[in-house]
Design a protein around this motif. Structure first.
Motif, PDB file in Angstrom:
ATOM      1  N   ARG A  31     -19.975  43.281 -30.547  1.00 11.82           N
ATOM      2  CA  ARG A  31     -19.881  43.690 -29.143  1.00 11.82           C
ATOM      3  C   ARG A  31     -18.770  44.729 -28.963  1.00 11.82           C
ATOM      4  O   ARG A  31     -18.937  45.705 -28.215  1.00 11.82           O
ATOM      5  CB  ARG A  31     -19.631  42.478 -28.244  1.00 11.82           C
ATOM      6  CG  ARG A  31     -20.849  41.585 -28.058  1.00 11.82           C
ATOM      7  CD  ARG A  31     -20.638  40.548 -26.973  1.00 11.82           C
ATOM      8  NE  ARG A  31     -19.691  39.511 -27.350  1.00 11.82           N
ATOM      9  CZ  ARG A  31     -20.018  38.353 -27.925  1.00 11.82           C
ATOM     10  NH1 ARG A  31     -21.288  38.074 -28.199  1.00 11.82           N
ATOM     11  NH2 ARG A  31     -19.090  37.466 -28.205  1.00 11.82           N
ATOM     12  N   THR A  32     -17.645  44.535 -29.649  1.00 10.77           N
ATOM     13  CA  THR A  32     -16.524  45.472 -29.566  1.00 10.77           C
ATOM     14  C   THR A  32     -16.918  46.834 -30.136  1.00 10.77           C
ATOM     15  O   THR A  32     -16.625  47.880 -29.543  1.00 10.77           O
ATOM     16  CB  THR A  32     -15.300  44.914 -30.324  1.00 10.77           C
ATOM     17  OG1 THR A  32     -14.951  43.645 -29.759  1.00 10.77           O
ATOM     18  CG2 THR A  32     -14.116  45.856 -30.246  1.00 10.77           C
ATOM     19  N   ILE A  33     -17.594  46.824 -31.270  1.00 11.35           N
ATOM     20  CA  ILE A  33     -18.064  48.077 -31.883  1.00 11.35           C
ATOM     21  C   ILE A  33     -19.067  48.763 -30.968  1.00 11.35           C
ATOM     22  O   ILE A  33     -19.007  49.981 -30.763  1.00 11.35           O
ATOM     23  CB  ILE A  33     -18.668  47.807 -33.277  1.00 11.35           C
ATOM     24  CG1 ILE A  33     -17.567  47.367 -34.244  1.00 11.35           C
ATOM     25  CG2 ILE A  33     -19.407  49.040 -33.800  1.00 11.35           C
ATOM     26  CD1 ILE A  33     -18.097  46.789 -35.546  1.00 11.35           C
ATOM     27  N   ALA A  34     -20.000  47.999 -30.398  1.00  7.13           N
ATOM     28  CA  ALA A  34     -21.011  48.569 -29.501  1.00  7.13           C
ATOM     29  C   ALA A  34     -20.359  49.207 -28.277  1.00  7.13           C
ATOM     30  O   ALA A  34     -20.773  50.292 -27.839  1.00  7.13           O
ATOM     31  CB  ALA A  34     -22.009  47.494 -29.078  1.00  7.13           C
ATOM     32  N   ALA A  35     -19.330  48.574 -27.739  1.00  7.37           N
ATOM     33  CA  ALA A  35     -18.634  49.129 -26.574  1.00  7.37           C
ATOM     34  C   ALA A  35     -17.936  50.438 -26.932  1.00  7.37           C
ATOM     35  O   ALA A  35     -17.955  51.399 -26.149  1.00  7.37           O
ATOM     36  CB  ALA A  35     -17.631  48.114 -26.028  1.00  7.37           C
ATOM     37  N   ALA A  36     -17.312  50.489 -28.104  1.00  7.09           N
ATOM     38  CA  ALA A  36     -16.648  51.720 -28.549  1.00  7.09           C
ATOM     39  C   ALA A  36     -17.669  52.836 -28.756  1.00  7.09           C
ATOM     40  O   ALA A  36     -17.426  53.989 -28.376  1.00  7.09           O
ATOM     41  CB  ALA A  36     -15.861  51.470 -29.831  1.00  7.09           C
ATOM     42  N   LEU A  37     -18.801  52.496 -29.341  1.00  2.00           N
ATOM     43  CA  LEU A  37     -19.846  53.500 -29.550  1.00  2.00           C
ATOM     44  C   LEU A  37     -20.399  53.998 -28.221  1.00  2.00           C
ATOM     45  O   LEU A  37     -20.684  55.200 -28.071  1.00  2.00           O
ATOM     46  CB  LEU A  37     -20.975  52.907 -30.405  1.00  2.00           C
ATOM     47  CG  LEU A  37     -20.650  52.691 -31.876  1.00  2.00           C
ATOM     48  CD1 LEU A  37     -21.726  51.844 -32.531  1.00  2.00           C
ATOM     49  CD2 LEU A  37     -20.492  54.025 -32.584  1.00  2.00           C
ATOM     50  N   GLU A  38     -20.561  53.090 -27.273  1.00  2.00           N
ATOM     51  CA  GLU A  38     -21.077  53.476 -25.962  1.00  2.00           C
ATOM     52  C   GLU A  38     -20.148  54.500 -25.293  1.00  2.00           C
ATOM     53  O   GLU A  38     -20.616  55.440 -24.653  1.00  2.00           O
ATOM     54  CB  GLU A  38     -21.213  52.239 -25.074  1.00  2.00           C
ATOM     55  CG  GLU A  38     -21.861  52.531 -23.740  1.00  2.00           C
ATOM     56  CD  GLU A  38     -22.057  51.279 -22.919  1.00  2.00           C
ATOM     57  OE1 GLU A  38     -21.869  51.366 -21.689  1.00  2.00           O
ATOM     58  OE2 GLU A  38     -22.375  50.227 -23.499  1.00  2.00           O
ATOM     59  N   GLN A  39     -18.850  54.321 -25.465  1.00  2.00           N
ATOM     60  CA  GLN A  39     -17.883  55.276 -24.915  1.00  2.00           C
ATOM     61  C   GLN A  39     -18.064  56.661 -25.537  1.00  2.00           C
ATOM     62  O   GLN A  39     -17.697  57.665 -24.931  1.00  2.00           O
ATOM     63  CB  GLN A  39     -16.456  54.775 -25.148  1.00  2.00           C
ATOM     64  CG  GLN A  39     -16.085  53.557 -24.339  1.00  2.00           C
ATOM     65  CD  GLN A  39     -16.034  53.866 -22.850  1.00  2.00           C
ATOM     66  OE1 GLN A  39     -15.502  54.890 -22.438  1.00  2.00           O
ATOM     67  NE2 GLN A  39     -16.607  52.984 -22.057  1.00  2.00           N
ATOM     68  N   ALA A  40     -18.615  56.700 -26.729  1.00  2.00           N
ATOM     69  CA  ALA A  40     -18.854  57.967 -27.426  1.00  2.00           C
ATOM     70  C   ALA A  40     -20.313  58.415 -27.293  1.00  2.00           C
ATOM     71  O   ALA A  40     -20.789  59.240 -28.062  1.00  2.00           O
ATOM     72  CB  ALA A  40     -18.481  57.829 -28.892  1.00  2.00           C
ATOM     73  N   SER A  41     -21.026  57.825 -26.316  1.00  5.26           N
ATOM     74  CA  SER A  41     -22.448  58.143 -26.084  1.00  5.26           C
ATOM     75  C   SER A  41     -23.302  57.871 -27.313  1.00  5.26           C
ATOM     76  O   SER A  41     -24.205  58.633 -27.650  1.00  5.26           O
ATOM     77  CB  SER A  41     -22.615  59.598 -25.626  1.00  5.26           C
ATOM     78  OG  SER A  41     -21.908  59.821 -24.427  1.00  5.26           O
TER      79      SER A  41
END
Length: 59
Positions: free
Chosen positions: A23-33
């Motif tokens: 979930r943490t990785i997915a959130a970071a990736l989402e911030q980078a589109s």
């Protein structure tokens, strides 16, 4: 990235730690589109060999 929630709580359960890490990785990736599907390679290090199968099942 650790398997802790936004409040800093870390579960003693390796399955939940793995899920929270994702979930943490997915959130970071989402911030980078981006998203999890954009990951080409992911290295996972497991501290206790007894937890390898549990972590593998989540991934």
């Amino acid at each position: 990235m650790a398997g802790h929630d936004p409040d800093g709580w870390i579960s003693p359960n390796p399955e939940e730690q793995t899920r929270q890490s994702l979930r943490t990785i997915a959130a970071a990736l989402e911030q980078a589109s981006a998203g999890l599907a954009d990951i080409f390679r992911l290295n996972v290090y497991v501290a206790d060999r007894q937890d390898v199968m549990t972590v593998s099942e989540v991934l």
